[in-house]
Design a protein around this motif. Structure first.
Motif, PDB file in Angstrom:
ATOM      1  N   GLU A  68      23.305  71.524  55.146  1.00 23.62           N
ATOM      2  CA  GLU A  68      22.953  70.843  56.395  1.00 23.62           C
ATOM      3  C   GLU A  68      24.069  69.864  56.747  1.00 23.62           C
ATOM      4  N   SER A  69      23.988  69.256  57.907  1.00 20.64           N
ATOM      5  CA  SER A  69      25.001  68.303  58.373  1.00 20.64           C
ATOM      6  C   SER A  69      25.275  67.232  57.320  1.00 20.64           C
ATOM      7  N   LEU A  70      26.565  66.988  57.062  1.00 20.01           N
ATOM      8  CA  LEU A  70      27.040  65.948  56.151  1.00 20.01           C
ATOM      9  C   LEU A  70      26.508  66.087  54.728  1.00 20.01           C
ATOM     10  N   SER A  71      26.224  67.320  54.320  1.00 23.94           N
ATOM     11  CA  SER A  71      25.710  67.511  52.968  1.00 23.94           C
ATOM     12  C   SER A  71      26.389  68.699  52.301  1.00 23.94           C
ATOM     13  N   ALA A  72      25.983  68.938  51.062  1.00 25.68           N
ATOM     14  CA  ALA A  72      26.554  70.026  50.272  1.00 25.68           C
ATOM     15  C   ALA A  72      25.432  70.819  49.617  1.00 25.68           C
ATOM     16  N   SER A  73      25.757  72.040  49.243  1.00 22.81           N
ATOM     17  CA  SER A  73      24.835  72.844  48.450  1.00 22.81           C
ATOM     18  C   SER A  73      25.619  73.453  47.291  1.00 22.81           C
ATOM     19  N   LEU A  74      24.899  73.897  46.296  1.00 15.83           N
ATOM     20  CA  LEU A  74      25.500  74.405  45.071  1.00 15.83           C
ATOM     21  C   LEU A  74      24.822  75.712  44.713  1.00 15.83           C
ATOM     22  N   ASN A  75      25.602  76.711  44.267  1.00 18.59           N
ATOM     23  CA  ASN A  75      24.965  77.941  43.801  1.00 18.59           C
ATOM     24  C   ASN A  75      24.971  77.984  42.271  1.00 18.59           C
ATOM     25  N   ASP A  76      24.425  79.051  41.703  1.00 23.30           N
ATOM     26  CA  ASP A  76      24.302  79.172  40.246  1.00 23.30           C
ATOM     27  C   ASP A  76      25.646  79.264  39.531  1.00 23.30           C
ATOM     28  N   ASN A  77      26.701  79.639  40.245  1.00 18.47           N
ATOM     29  CA  ASN A  77      28.037  79.742  39.643  1.00 18.47           C
ATOM     30  C   ASN A  77      28.775  78.398  39.638  1.00 18.47           C
ATOM     31  N   GLY A  78      28.159  77.367  40.219  1.00 15.75           N
ATOM     32  CA  GLY A  78      28.804  76.060  40.292  1.00 15.75           C
ATOM     33  C   GLY A  78      29.704  75.900  41.503  1.00 15.75           C
ATOM     34  N   ASP A  79      29.634  76.837  42.452  1.00 14.33           N
ATOM     35  CA  ASP A  79      30.415  76.735  43.679  1.00 14.33           C
ATOM     36  C   ASP A  79      29.757  75.710  44.604  1.00 14.33           C
ATOM     37  N   ASN A  80      30.554  74.801  45.163  1.00 14.28           N
ATOM     38  CA  ASN A  80      30.066  73.778  46.087  1.00 14.28           C
ATOM     39  C   ASN A  80      30.389  74.181  47.517  1.00 14.28           C
ATOM     40  N   PHE A  81      29.390  74.152  48.371  1.00 15.45           N
ATOM     41  CA  PHE A  81      29.547  74.444  49.791  1.00 15.45           C
ATOM     42  C   PHE A  81      29.393  73.131  50.546  1.00 15.45           C
ATOM     43  N   LEU A  82      30.482  72.671  51.167  1.00 22.74           N
ATOM     44  CA  LEU A  82      30.505  71.371  51.829  1.00 22.74           C
ATOM     45  C   LEU A  82      30.493  71.541  53.343  1.00 22.74           C
ATOM     46  N   TRP A  83      29.548  70.885  54.013  1.00 28.48           N
ATOM     47  CA  TRP A  83      29.489  70.917  55.469  1.00 28.48           C
ATOM     48  C   TRP A  83      30.599  70.029  56.008  1.00 28.48           C
ATOM     49  N   ILE A  84      31.455  70.585  56.845  1.00 28.64           N
ATOM     50  CA  ILE A  84      32.543  69.825  57.462  1.00 28.64           C
ATOM     51  C   ILE A  84      32.283  69.643  58.954  1.00 28.64           C
ATOM     52  N   SER A  85      31.820  70.688  59.606  1.00 30.32           N
ATOM     53  CA  SER A  85      31.477  70.630  61.025  1.00 30.32           C
ATOM     54  C   SER A  85      30.485  71.763  61.299  1.00 30.32           C
ATOM     55  N   PRO A  86      29.918  71.821  62.506  1.00 26.36           N
ATOM     56  CA  PRO A  86      28.924  72.868  62.783  1.00 26.36           C
ATOM     57  C   PRO A  86      29.440  74.295  62.560  1.00 26.36           C
ATOM     58  N   ASP A  87      30.760  74.496  62.630  1.00 27.14           N
ATOM     59  CA  ASP A  87      31.275  75.859  62.434  1.00 27.14           C
ATOM     60  C   ASP A  87      32.267  75.957  61.267  1.00 27.14           C
ATOM     61  N   GLU A  88      32.220  74.981  60.343  1.00 22.49           N
ATOM     62  CA  GLU A  88      33.164  75.006  59.227  1.00 22.49           C
ATOM     63  C   GLU A  88      32.509  74.524  57.938  1.00 22.49           C
ATOM     64  N   ILE A  89      32.596  75.354  56.918  1.00 19.76           N
ATOM     65  CA  ILE A  89      32.093  75.050  55.586  1.00 19.76           C
ATOM     66  C   ILE A  89      33.273  75.140  54.626  1.00 19.76           C
TER      67      ILE A  89
END
Length: 195
Positions: A68-89
């Motif tokens: 979500e906006s201004l947040s991050a998520s993590l998968n089981d492999n330890g990969d971090n997905f960082l929200w940068i803008s509405p169309d960029e992760i």
């Protein structure tokens, strides 16, 4: 014609090396440690305008939640997905898994794309009780009160644009463009002496 995966040769290069001490630290003192992370790579994922489609794609291909906006998520492999803008992760991943990720990127639907930005950014990891004290001298963003665990923010360190992310309590990651690495390192090393 050979594929991108077949021609992918991993090589880590840093612009922080000249300012690191002999043990590889930018700062290493009581309650404040800063080191460069060398085992992570940064991929930029450009998403489509369809939020629902993006969420399904990230879940299906990477087994992760779309942040979500201004947040991050993590998968089981330890990969971090960082929200940068509405169309960029931004995807921070272990560089040893790069070949597997490149294969997965082939499954991205039309309207989504990726760019390997590992060569553009250095990643600094800060830990200790004095991290917020050090960084608050150079950032206008309220690190102590507003940068909670899992939050991602684009801001500045001095006059250099940076992206910061708090992954656990007492720990913070900062992505710095290599063109600003010596400037940022100078600010941090000088300020750390005054703490």
């Amino acid at each position: 014609m050979s594929s991108l995966v077949e021609n992918n040769i991993m090589e880590f290069r840093t612009t922080f090396q000249p300012v690191l001490d002999q043990d590889g630290f930018l700062i290493n003192q009581d309650d404040l440690v800063c080191r460069e992370i060398s085992d992570l790579s940064l991929m930029v994922i450009r998403t489509s305008k369809d939020h629902k489609k993006n969420a399904i794609t990230i879940k299906d291909i990477f087994n992760a939640e779309l942040p979500e906006s201004l947040s991050a998520s993590l998968n089981d492999n330890g990969d971090n997905f960082l929200w940068i803008s509405p169309d960029e992760i931004w995807l921070l991943h272990n560089r040893n898994n790069k070949d597997q990720l490149l294969e997965k990127f082939k499954s991205l639907p039309k309207g989504m794309s990726t760019t390997d930005s590992s060569g553009a950014y250095g990643i600094l990891e800060f830990s200790g009780n004095n991290v917020d004290t050090l960084l608050s001298r150079w950032m206008s963003y309220d690190l102590e009160g507003s940068l909670t665990i899992g939050k991602v923010v684009s801001t500045t360190c001095g006059q250099a644009p940076v992206c910061i992310y708090r992954n656990i309590e007492g720990n913070l990651l900062m992505m710095v463009r290599h063109s600003f690495s010596h400037y940022v390192a100078g600010l941090l090393k000088d300020s750390a002496k005054r703490i």
